[in-house]
Design a protein around this motif. Structure first.
Motif, short mmCIF file in Angstrom:
data_model
loop_
_atom_site.label_atom_id
_atom_site.label_comp_id
_atom_site.label_asym_id
_atom_site.label_seq_id
_atom_site.Cartn_x
_atom_site.Cartn_y
_atom_site.Cartn_z
N CYS A 146 2.72 -0.73 -4.67
CA CYS A 146 3.60 -0.07 -3.71
C CYS A 146 4.42 -1.14 -3.01
N SER A 168 5.97 -0.97 -0.30
CA SER A 168 5.90 -0.93 1.17
C SER A 168 4.65 -1.62 1.69
N CYS A 169 3.46 -1.28 1.11
CA CYS A 169 2.22 -1.86 1.62
C CYS A 169 1.62 -2.90 0.67
N CYS A 176 2.72 6.87 -2.22
CA CYS A 176 1.65 5.88 -2.16
C CYS A 176 0.45 6.48 -1.41
N CYS A 222 -0.29 4.21 2.03
CA CYS A 222 0.56 4.19 3.22
C CYS A 222 1.45 5.43 3.34
ZN LIG Z 1 1.95 1.90 0.07
#
Ligand SMILES: [Zn+2]
Length: 380
Positions: free
Chosen positions: A338, A340-341, A357, A360
């Protein structure tokens, strides 16, 4: 000083055509001889012979095979360099081991070095080339700057072209402070981390019908010619393939259409990559291994493979010219993590184009997520 290649069309006369063919054939002969030597040495436990070692061997080859003196001499040295390069890629596990070159290759070429101005533009319609003398040519007005070398090509339709390597001083492009990651795909050839998708355009469709018709004509004419040759053989007459002008015409038409398709594709990728270096200071893409490319039997995949390789080469020299940066990263996990995280969200089947995801809760477009991960890898 940087180098750029300028492609021009050649109109050689009969004796120049013969000399070009001789250069191509003898370059291939030398390469195959050296490859055979390397393989024999390897089997006998010997060491790899370096590029300079191979160039040294040329002397012995020229004594053993006096006809090699008919070739333009620097093109034989480039044959050594060329084989060495294939071996170096093979040693780095980027390529399969070098193979013997067949004379049936659709594209044939040789490279000559410019020494003492033996490559020179004479006027708008003629260029001086090593061992060929003055050759009629088109597109010469684009050559400005010192000439370093020339690659002469002959395609399967018997069309001669040359790529002239010229020195030039490119002007650096203004900095934009923007960066991008490129993910490679099939339906979309490239997916950028900012969401832009470059369509894998099907140029062939408009020309495909025409090509298909000529391919069928070619197959039919070949068959008829074969029958005539066999019938003539029975009555004791030897017929040459070259006497069937209609077969030759169909073959040339197919080659011409293929060339047109290739040119359109090249143009499309040139425009895209130029746009990229204008827009971004840093471009990150996956490090393609040519070894894994070109093996796929599916046509769409093989076209995409060669397009990716072209995009990479174009970006390499354009970034170098215009003061931008290209970083190549390993593509592992870029489609699973992912962006983002950073957590791994697991393998997903190809039909899943979007996902959320589980760690997150951020929703991702599968390909854009991979593009962002590729960009982030450059900073890891
Ligand atoms: Zn994530």
């Amino acid at each position: 000083m940087k180098l750029k290649g300028v492609k021009i069309k050649l109109k050689p006369n009969e004796s120049q055509k013969n000399q070009i063919d001789t250069n191509i054939n003898l370059r291939r002969f030398v390469k195959n001889q050296l490859l055979n030597m390397q393989q024999t040495r390897y089997r006998n436990g010997g060491n790899y012979t370096s590029k300079f070692g191979m160039i040294y061997c040329l002397k012995a080859l020229k004594i053993e095979f006096p006809f090699l003196r008919q070739a333009e001499s620097t093109c034989l040295e480039y044959a050594c360099a060329d084989l060495d390069q294939s071996y170096q890629r093979f040693f780095k596990n980027q390529n399969d081991s070098p193979k013997f070159e067949s004379r049936k290759r659709p594209h044939n070429s040789y490279k000559s070095k410019c020494i003492n101005n033996n490559i020179q533009v004479v006027d708008n319609h003629a260029i001086k080339l090593p061992k060929l003398g003055t050759v009629k040519a088109y597109g010469l007005n684009r050559i400005n700057g010192r000439i370093k070398s020339v690659v002469v090509h002959k395609d399967s339709a018997g069309i001669y072209t040359a790529t002239i390597q010229v020195e030039h001083e490119p002007v650096e492009l203004p900095k934009t402070n923007k960066q991008v990651g490129l993910d490679l795909g099939l339906a979309d050839l490239v997916i950028q981390s900012d969401g832009f998708k470059l369509k894998n355009k099907k140029f062939e469709r408009s020309l495909a019908k025409k090509r298909h018709a000529w391919e069928r004509k070619l197959a039919r004419r070949r068959l008829q010619a074969k029958k005539k040759i066999e019938a003539a053989k029975k009555s004791g007459v030897e017929l040459e393939w070259s006497s069937f002008k209609n077969v030759e015409k169909a073959r040339k038409m197919v080659a011409k259409i293929n060339r047109k398709i290739a040119n359109q594709r090249e143009d499309y990728l040139q425009k895209y990559t130029t746009q990229l270096v204008k827009e971004f200071d840093l471009i990150v893409m996956e490090d393609l291994k040519t070894k894994n490319l070109m093996k796929n039997k599916r046509l769409s995949r093989s076209i995409a493979d060669s397009s990716w390789a072209k995009i990479k080469t174009m970006l390499q020299y354009k970034c170098d010219w215009y003061g931008k940066e290209l970083i190549l990263v390993a593509p592992q996990y870029t489609s699973q993590n992912c962006s983002s995280c950073g957590k791994n969200t697991g393998k997903k089947p190809l039909h899943i184009r979007e996902f959320t995801c589980p760690h997150c809760g951020v929703h991702h477009d599968r390909d854009v997520n991979a593009g962002i991960n590729i960009l982030n890898k450059a900073f890891a």
